[in-house]
Enzyme design. Sequence first.
Site, PDB file in Angstrom:
ATOM      1  N   HIS A   1       0.849  -1.199   0.000  1.00 33.04           N
ATOM      2  CA  HIS A   1       0.000   0.000   0.000  1.00 33.04           C
ATOM      3  C   HIS A   1       0.889   1.256   0.000  1.00 33.04           C
ATOM      4  CE1 HIS A   1      -3.404   2.567   1.473  1.00 33.04           C
ATOM      5  NE2 HIS A   1      -2.400   3.225   2.009  1.00 33.04           N
ATOM      6  N   GLU A   2       1.913   1.246   0.839  1.00 35.74           N
ATOM      7  CA  GLU A   2       2.800   2.414   0.928  1.00 35.74           C
ATOM      8  C   GLU A   2       3.590   2.602  -0.370  1.00 35.74           C
ATOM      9  OE1 GLU A   2       2.367   4.485   3.076  1.00 35.74           O
ATOM     10  OE2 GLU A   2       1.128   3.241   4.379  1.00 35.74           O
TER      11      GLU A   2
END
Lengths: 423, 184
Positions: free
Chosen positions: A145-146
């Site tokens: 996600h990051e």
Amino acid sequence: MWELIQSNRRKSALLIVIMALVLAGLGLSIGWSIAGEGGGFFGVAVAMIIWIVMLLVNLAAGENILLAAAGGREIAHADAPQLFNVVEEMKIAAGLTAMPKVYIIDSPAPNAFAVGLKADRAAVAVTSGLLARLTRDELQGVVAHELGHIKNRDTMFMTLAGVTMGAVILIADLYVNGLRFGGGRSRDSNERGGGQGAAIMMVIALVLAILAPILAQLLYFACSRRREYLADASSAQFTRYPAGLASALVKISGAQAGKLEVSRALAPMFIVNPLAAASESSSIFSTHPPTTDRIRVLRALTGDVSLAAYEAAFQQTHNGAGVLRAASMQGVTPIEARAAAPSAAVPEPPVLPGAPAMAAPALPAAAQQWRAAQHLVQLSAGYTTIACACGVNLKVPQHYGLPFVECPKCHQQHPLPPDGGQP
Amino acid sequence: MMPLLILLGVIVVLVLWFVGAYNGLVNARNQVKNAWAQIDVQLKRRHDLIPNLVETAKGYVAHERGTLEAVTQARAAAMQAQGAGQAAQAEGLLGSALSKFFAVAEAYPDLKANTNFLAIQEELSSTENKIGFARQFYNDSVMVYNTKVQSIPTNIVAGVGHFEKAEFFELQDATQREVPQVKF
């Protein structure tokens, strides 16, 4: 994917331009109201100079400032092999050209964030509380996600938008405070300068000074919410395993291990908002969509994990409303999800000696508030706070007398500062 | 005069489009090449890790010499493999030899308690993941590139610039698609 990034980039550029216009308008009206028409251009110039200086400071040391603000420290492969490997795996899956730096923040609150103006100079930070709680698959989902934020250029946009928002708030604050404490001067120039025109401009300036920061924040936060969904979709695509991120979000939002102390401008960069408790409600000031909603969309993803499938899952859970740009995803072939990875959960060696590995037991909200209030009172009364390695916080009154204090839980002796605990 | 200007404008637009399409194809092809290099790096890394694993495990699994030797042999074969097809097959065999060994290691609590072994196991399973993700990214890149090469109108530019379709990287054995099951 690429088309989506491009459309994102165009939109981001537009948004930055709008925010810059708000900033210029603020400068214009303030300058005009103080020194007449000529002052208006001077005001714009001052506003732009403030903006550029803030931007340059951020460019020079942007990620370092942010990481320092969140209390992160860089790690190498040997410090936390599993975390480092997971970041490297996701770097490969995302096709990033350079390995992002990896940081650990000593905090029991499970959270993670990414920073970096450029994709090849980015950094990922996770808290020690996150590492202690998640399995390898869940950690992979969070890291993906990051890296999705980095790949989609969200980190760059958020830094730019954050700086612009900061400049707007700074100038508006200066003006309102200036009016409150030095109001006489502006009335003076009123008579000398433009008379009627300056008076109108002063009203406009006041209204703008009050509204502009709110407007800037609205733009900033609205954009941030959409990007969270896109980063979730990217995570599913990179890992081929949306269930990992979903169960990580369940764990993160269920953990009431206190908040991370970060500034409001930093909040959109975290995987879940570090300043707010998980809740179903979403206001226009939310930086993140409700976590429960993100979990629902991720769980609706079965089989196909492409961006198009995420869009379909989103529509399915939101009565047909979309979130990504469907037009940019035509001709995308389905991507099959994979099975859960083997649970070869190698226990992570204690990463940072002295850091509380496990979070303190969760407290109900009311008790937490009471604790925070008590802490403030004790601080103002000159108490010294000592964090013991076992996770207990010792509060020592100012005139304690002894040079040592013993932890009631693990009986470790802590030396007291010689000045008797001045705050 | 006017028709001439319009013609000139059209030509300029066409040339600009051609340059853009050509550069887009070059970018896509470079991405495919980079992705392939990534797979290569990770395969090499796996080869480098195995001697370490064998060295650490040797003392513990005296009765399982055969499984360890199979791993060593599969590594040697994978390192000597020529060409993509042969390499894919040899790497597949190495993968299954490794997963067989980790299944055997299950029965040796002393080995499982060895921190050095645990570290190597994390490295190997991570490398396994990286190979998988690199393959995934490579295939995604090939798909983007091939779509560009084949679809109208970029296929004209591809034909002029001799852009050939790239091949997908599939492992030989269907059971190899999954990451080897390493249980604890």
